[in-house]
Design a protein around this motif. Structure first.
Motif, mmCIF file in Angstrom:
data_model
loop_
_atom_site.group_PDB
_atom_site.id
_atom_site.type_symbol
_atom_site.label_atom_id
_atom_site.label_comp_id
_atom_site.label_asym_id
_atom_site.label_seq_id
_atom_site.Cartn_x
_atom_site.Cartn_y
_atom_site.Cartn_z
ATOM 1 N N ARG A 163 -32.616 26.988 14.817
ATOM 2 C CA ARG A 163 -32.135 26.166 13.584
ATOM 3 C C ARG A 163 -32.685 26.780 12.219
ATOM 4 O O ARG A 163 -32.216 26.471 11.341
ATOM 5 N N TYR A 191 -23.231 24.001 9.256
ATOM 6 C CA TYR A 191 -24.748 23.249 8.509
ATOM 7 C C TYR A 191 -24.259 23.390 7.133
ATOM 8 O O TYR A 191 -24.578 22.199 6.358
ATOM 9 N N ASP A 232 -22.421 28.395 13.294
ATOM 10 C CA ASP A 232 -23.372 27.262 12.982
ATOM 11 C C ASP A 232 -23.960 27.287 11.686
ATOM 12 O O ASP A 232 -24.149 26.138 11.057
ATOM 13 N N GLU A 238 -31.859 31.173 28.292
ATOM 14 C CA GLU A 238 -30.708 30.977 28.893
ATOM 15 C C GLU A 238 -29.917 32.086 29.449
ATOM 16 O O GLU A 238 -30.818 33.242 29.779
ATOM 17 N N TYR A 297 -22.226 20.174 6.597
ATOM 18 C CA TYR A 297 -22.865 18.928 6.516
ATOM 19 C C TYR A 297 -23.566 18.694 5.178
ATOM 20 O O TYR A 297 -23.535 17.587 4.932
ATOM 21 N N ASP A 315 -26.554 15.799 11.567
ATOM 22 C CA ASP A 315 -26.795 17.339 11.220
ATOM 23 C C ASP A 315 -26.424 18.200 12.435
ATOM 24 O O ASP A 315 -27.283 17.869 13.462
ATOM 25 N N PRO A 316 -25.633 19.005 12.494
ATOM 26 C CA PRO A 316 -25.002 19.605 13.775
ATOM 27 C C PRO A 316 -26.308 20.803 13.946
ATOM 28 O O PRO A 316 -26.266 21.386 15.175
ATOM 29 N N SER A 317 -27.299 20.973 13.236
ATOM 30 C CA SER A 317 -28.283 22.352 13.530
ATOM 31 C C SER A 317 -29.466 21.505 14.485
ATOM 32 O O SER A 317 -30.147 22.332 15.069
ATOM 33 N N THR A 318 -29.380 20.023 14.796
ATOM 34 C CA THR A 318 -30.594 19.686 15.341
ATOM 35 C C THR A 318 -30.350 19.789 16.946
ATOM 36 O O THR A 318 -31.225 19.750 17.547
ATOM 37 N N ARG A 319 -29.043 20.168 17.210
ATOM 38 C CA ARG A 319 -28.875 20.502 18.649
ATOM 39 C C ARG A 319 -29.320 22.024 19.134
ATOM 40 O O ARG A 319 -29.368 22.232 20.251
ATOM 41 N N LEU A 320 -29.710 22.591 18.098
ATOM 42 C CA LEU A 320 -30.106 24.074 18.302
ATOM 43 C C LEU A 320 -31.420 24.216 18.460
ATOM 44 O O LEU A 320 -32.379 23.287 18.037
#
Length: 402
Positions: free
Chosen positions: A322, A297, A293, A29, A300, A312-317
């Motif tokens: 993660r 998690y 984050d 990034e 969650y 699970d919000p960490s799956t987008r990382l």
């Protein structure tokens, strides 16, 4: 930040003028930000390229066309420009200027980067290391120099010990934060020192937003500058104590100062309160918002246990983030629970007992010394708790308003 809804409609022919932005590549990034407002965002390569093309004066349609040719994908550049406006990155849309908000105030604005450039000199960490090594050698040769808690009680008058410890402690805290400010300013980051709260702790903290754009060595130097100052001061005091006569008032005062310089260091290990070492950990793991984050998690996991959770919000990382976030969430929960439990079981009862005793110690029947001692406890201990409450309320109100 500005509100994009009150600005001209963005069409394919729209051209914009960007404020002075800085960029730095970070893994896959790019960090793009405006130092004047301390606003920064992580963008994928295509987003950074879009900022570059728009900054060159290309229209929305031409930018989208070039990106499609380079990547083979379609991009909604009009929406992207709206996001840049909301971030405060756009100075003008077509011929119409975009209203700009008041930039955050910096502490010690008269301090210029060139005046403190030496704070980032590579030899400085070496000097700190040599000083620390010399102190360790001195302690090995004279272990009796290492002070104990009784050295804080250098005077038989409790009020004098309490007031002097509070004055010296907060002076060291200010010096610690100034170390962060100076190193950040040397890297071109304005920085601002203010009071804050971390769980039950009243802290002084330095906002060095913008250091994300600096090279890694400069970032780590800014994060570790406060710890380095505490260690350097402690090392110098150890070397002084090794040469001083024992049993004197000077020796007792130096021993108390050494303890006060060392006491904040264990707190730095409490990374669940976003200490200096937390930012080092966040940088080394490549996480954008380790605390946020990790907290998401943890929530969650709790909601999943009560069968009220969502995804699970960490799956987008990314995978490396993660893993770090899931491990940190465990540290966050365990550390927070332990800290609050200790406060409820130990700290709070002790403080209440001291305040009650001090209040009962006031009055004509306790003499001048007794009244002065009680007043000192009430002002010092009670003042800190009142300041904690006011600071927490003020910061929460500012967070809601922003």
């Amino acid at each position: 930040m500005t509100d994009a809804r009150h600005h001209p409609r963005i069409t394919p022919s729209t051209r914009i003028l960007l404020h002075d932005l800085a960029t730095r590549r970070d893994r896959d990034e790019w960090i793009v930000g405006r130092m004047a407002t301390r606003t920064f965002v992580a963008l994928p390569a295509a987003g950074a390229r879009a900022v570059e093309l728009l900054g060159e004066g290309l229209s929305v349609a031409r930018t989208a066309e070039l990106l499609r040719d380079e990547t083979g994908e379609e991009f909604e550049i009009s929406d992207f420009v709206g996001d840049l406006v909301a971030l405060g990155f756009v100075a003008r849309i077509g011929d119409r200027p975009v209203p700009d908000g008041e930039p955050p105030r910096a502490s010690l604005p008269w301090l210029r980067p060139h005046q403190v450039r030496s704070a980032l000199h590579p030899a400085l960490p070496v000097f700190v290391g040599v000083l620390l090594l010399a102190a360790v050698v001195a302690l090995i040769r004279r272990p009796e120099v290492l002070p104990g808690y009784r050295d804080l009680l250098w005077s038989p008058h409790g009020s004098l010990v309490l007031i002097s410890a509070a004055a010296a402690g907060w002076t060291l805290v200010l010096a610690h934060e100034l170390a962060h400010l100076v190193t950040a300013r040397a890297a071109g980051v304005p920085g601002r020192i203010r009071l804050g709260t971390r769980l039950q702790f009243l802290v002084m903290q330095t906002d060095i937003s913008g250091i994300e754009l600096a090279p890694r060595r400069h970032r780590l130097t800014a994060y570790l500058a406060g710890i380095a100052l505490n260690l350097s001061l402690a090392s110098a005091l150890v070397l002084t104590l090794a040469l001083a006569d024992t049993g004197t008032t000077t020796h007792r005062l130096l021993s108390a100062a050494l303890l006060l310089a060392l006491l904040p260091l264990p707190f730095q290990l409490m990374v669940f309160t976003r200490t200096d070492l937390y930012f080092v950990l966040q940088d080394l793991t490549g996480c954008r918002d380790l605390y946020g984050d990790g907290l998401a998690y943890a929530r969650y996991v709790f909601r999943r246990g009560t069968r009220t959770g969502t995804g699970d919000p960490s799956t987008r990382l990314p995978p490396h983030e993660r893993r770090a976030v899931r491990l940190y969430s465990l540290v966050l929960v365990v550390g927070t629970v332990a800290c609050l439990t200790f406060m409820a079981a130990v700290t709070l009862p002790v403080e209440v007992t001291l305040l009650v005793r001090a209040a009962r110690g006031l009055g004509p029947g306790h003499g001048l010394a007794g009244n002065a001692d009680s007043a000192a406890v009430l002002v010092t201990l009670g003042g800190i708790n009142v300041l904690w409450a006011v600071t927490r309320w003020r910061n929460r109100r500012s967070a809601v308003q922003s």
